[in-house]
Design an enzyme around this catalytic site. Structure first.
Site, PDB file in Angstrom:
ATOM      1  N   HIS A  93     -63.227  23.683 -30.249  1.00  0.00           N
ATOM      2  CA  HIS A  93     -62.604  24.839 -29.573  1.00  0.00           C
ATOM      3  C   HIS A  93     -62.301  24.491 -28.117  1.00  0.00           C
ATOM      4  O   HIS A  93     -63.209  24.400 -27.289  1.00  0.00           O
ATOM      5  CB  HIS A  93     -63.504  26.072 -29.640  1.00  0.00           C
ATOM      6  CG  HIS A  93     -62.835  27.305 -29.132  1.00  0.00           C
ATOM      7  ND1 HIS A  93     -62.497  28.368 -29.946  1.00  0.00           N
ATOM      8  CD2 HIS A  93     -62.383  27.645 -27.887  1.00  0.00           C
ATOM      9  CE1 HIS A  93     -61.896  29.309 -29.228  1.00  0.00           C
ATOM     10  NE2 HIS A  93     -61.826  28.892 -27.961  1.00  0.00           N
ATOM     11  N   HIS A 148     -58.988  24.554 -24.797  1.00  0.00           N
ATOM     12  CA  HIS A 148     -57.674  25.033 -24.313  1.00  0.00           C
ATOM     13  C   HIS A 148     -57.067  23.937 -23.453  1.00  0.00           C
ATOM     14  O   HIS A 148     -57.237  23.928 -22.224  1.00  0.00           O
ATOM     15  CB  HIS A 148     -57.836  26.328 -23.521  1.00  0.00           C
ATOM     16  CG  HIS A 148     -58.300  27.470 -24.374  1.00  0.00           C
ATOM     17  ND1 HIS A 148     -57.430  28.388 -24.931  1.00  0.00           N
ATOM     18  CD2 HIS A 148     -59.538  27.815 -24.803  1.00  0.00           C
ATOM     19  CE1 HIS A 148     -58.121  29.255 -25.661  1.00  0.00           C
ATOM     20  NE2 HIS A 148     -59.405  28.923 -25.587  1.00  0.00           N
TER      21      HIS A 148
HETATM   22 FE   FE2 Z   1     -61.086  29.988 -26.292  1.00  0.00          FE
END
Ligand code: FE2
Length: 425
Positions: free
Chosen positions: A57, A59
């Protein structure tokens, strides 16, 4: 017989000692005492040899943007989202790509060789999608990068998010994302879960939603996620990221929810560093930790992987691409301190996260991709305790990062002998 590379004398995560012989980009043999010729031999004696770290996970479109155009003064999730909204129109293809590639260098140096990154599709230019698809191609010899189409401003809340999610998937993004708790109403959030799962079912894709990332005990989109997974037969392909509301939920309700998640084979990705920083911000005292119920999920048979989420971006002002930091924090916040549980925290930043991502050829068996990391530690637990140095990183058969083994013995003035932080049971 000769091999391209042999990693010799290391200890595997299960405690076995074995040499690992590599031909091309695959592991050819894993045995004790391989006595064949090799183009190169890496001495791993006294060290842990692990499959690479996996971050399920992240970004990457926002990483290393800390301070642009300003820092997050309150440190909250909502100011982070507002700040990202200010930064988004300023993004350029070149800048996103440059920051992502710079981060990938950090990742390689830390033995982090598989990353699932959400990419915001709420920008009609979709320039971050284009940039990260290029990055994915360029770093493929080293890192397996998986992209998630993430309608960050809300699938229904943002006027073009729906269309842009489909456009991103058509461009080659392989996982369906979403953020039901950020829709305008609970009902919109519920409907977004249904539609996003239907898109994944039609296209044969995986689903990974930012789900219930809130302190609200009544934010219950994970229930809908498990329900849609069952209805559409998406078992084993769906993940709920964060699930922080479960920290605050009524215990009786959770006793019903956990079996539903297990039955649907919905996995979970808590992000300990971010969860502990962002949740509980409206509390006085006692202040909630916010991280979801990891030991309880494991007990219920739910697969759990730890993610990093952010490094130097609008939501998080620290981070180094070190998944051992993530495991260390996860272990503490979940109070997973027994030897078995500490070991499971290592698995959650390696093989459990690899399984959630559906990575092909992950592991240290013959036939697997020849990707591994040599750590200056005797065991997985010691690696977490020391956030051990990565002495050698091999990606798809090639040595891509090396550090000389440091003399960890430290002399203290006036004291005989030396100090060494290694401590093997
Ligand atoms: Fe996130």
């Amino acid at each position: 017989m000769s091999f391209d590379l042999i990693v010799k004398g290391g200890t595997l995560p299960d405690g076995e000692q074995a040499d690992i012989a590599i031909s091309g980009d695959r592991i050819a043999a894993v045995e004790y005492g391989i006595a064949a010729e090799a183009g190169r031999v890496v001495d791993a004696s006294g060290c842990l040899v692990s499959p690479p770290f996996v971050d399920p996970h992240f970004h990457m479109d926002a990483t290393l943007s800390y301070g642009i155009p300003r820092i997050n003064a309150s440190g909250t999730l909502l100011e982070g989202i507002a700040l990202w909204g200010e930064l988004k129109p300023l993004l350029t293809h070149e800048a996103v790509k440059e920051r992502a590639l710079r981060y990938c260098d950090w990742a390689v140096s830390m033995g982090l060789l598989a990353i699932r990154t959400h990419v915001d599709v709420c920008d009609d230019r979709l320039l971050a999608v284009e940039a990260l698809l290029e990055v994915k191609k360029e770093i493929a010899p080293h890192i397996d990068l998986q992209l998630v189409a993430f309608p960050q401003d809300g699938y229904f809340r943002d006027p073009t998010a729906k269309e842009n999610t489909i456009r991103a998937l058509d461009m080659g993004v392989e996982v369906v994302g979403g953020i039901p708790h950020f829709e305008r109403t609970m009902e919109d959030g519920r409907r977004s879960v249904t539609e996003l799962c239907e898109i994944a079912a039609e296209r044969g894709l995986m689903v990974d939603l930012h789900c219930d990332e809130t302190d609200d005990p009544l934010s219950r989109h994970v229930e809908q996620l498990a329900c849609e997974t069952q209805r559409l037969g998406l078992h084993g392909r769906v993940n709920g990221s964060h699930l922080t509301s479960m920290h605050s939920m009524d215990n009786y309700y959770v006793s019903k929810l956990l079996p539903l998640m297990a039955e649907a084979e919905v996995s979970a990705i808590p992000n300990p560093l971010i969860n502990i920083v962002l949740q509980g911000r409206h509390d006085t005292y006692p202040k909630r930790r916010g991280m979801t119920r990891v030991p309880e999920m494991l007990k219920a048979g739910i697969r759990v992987g730890f993610g990093q989420d952010c490094v130097l971006d609008p939501w998080y002002s620290l981070g180094t691409a070190d998944m051992l930091d993530v495991a260390f924090m996860g272990l503490h916040v979940a109070q997973m301190t027994s030897p078995r549980d500490m070991r499971r925290c290592f698995d959650m930043v390696t093989k459990e996260s690899a399984a959630i991502m559906g990575l092909e050829g992950y592991g240290l068996e013959p036939g697997c991709k020849a990707s591994l990391v040599v750590l200056d530690a005797a065991s997985p637990v010691e690696a977490i305790r020391l956030r051990a140095e990565r002495l050698c990183v091999v990606a798809k058969g090639k040595v891509v990062a090396e550090r000389p083994r440091r003399d960890t013995a430290l002399s203290l003035p006036g004291r005989p002998g030396s100090v060494n932080r290694r401590h093997t049971l």
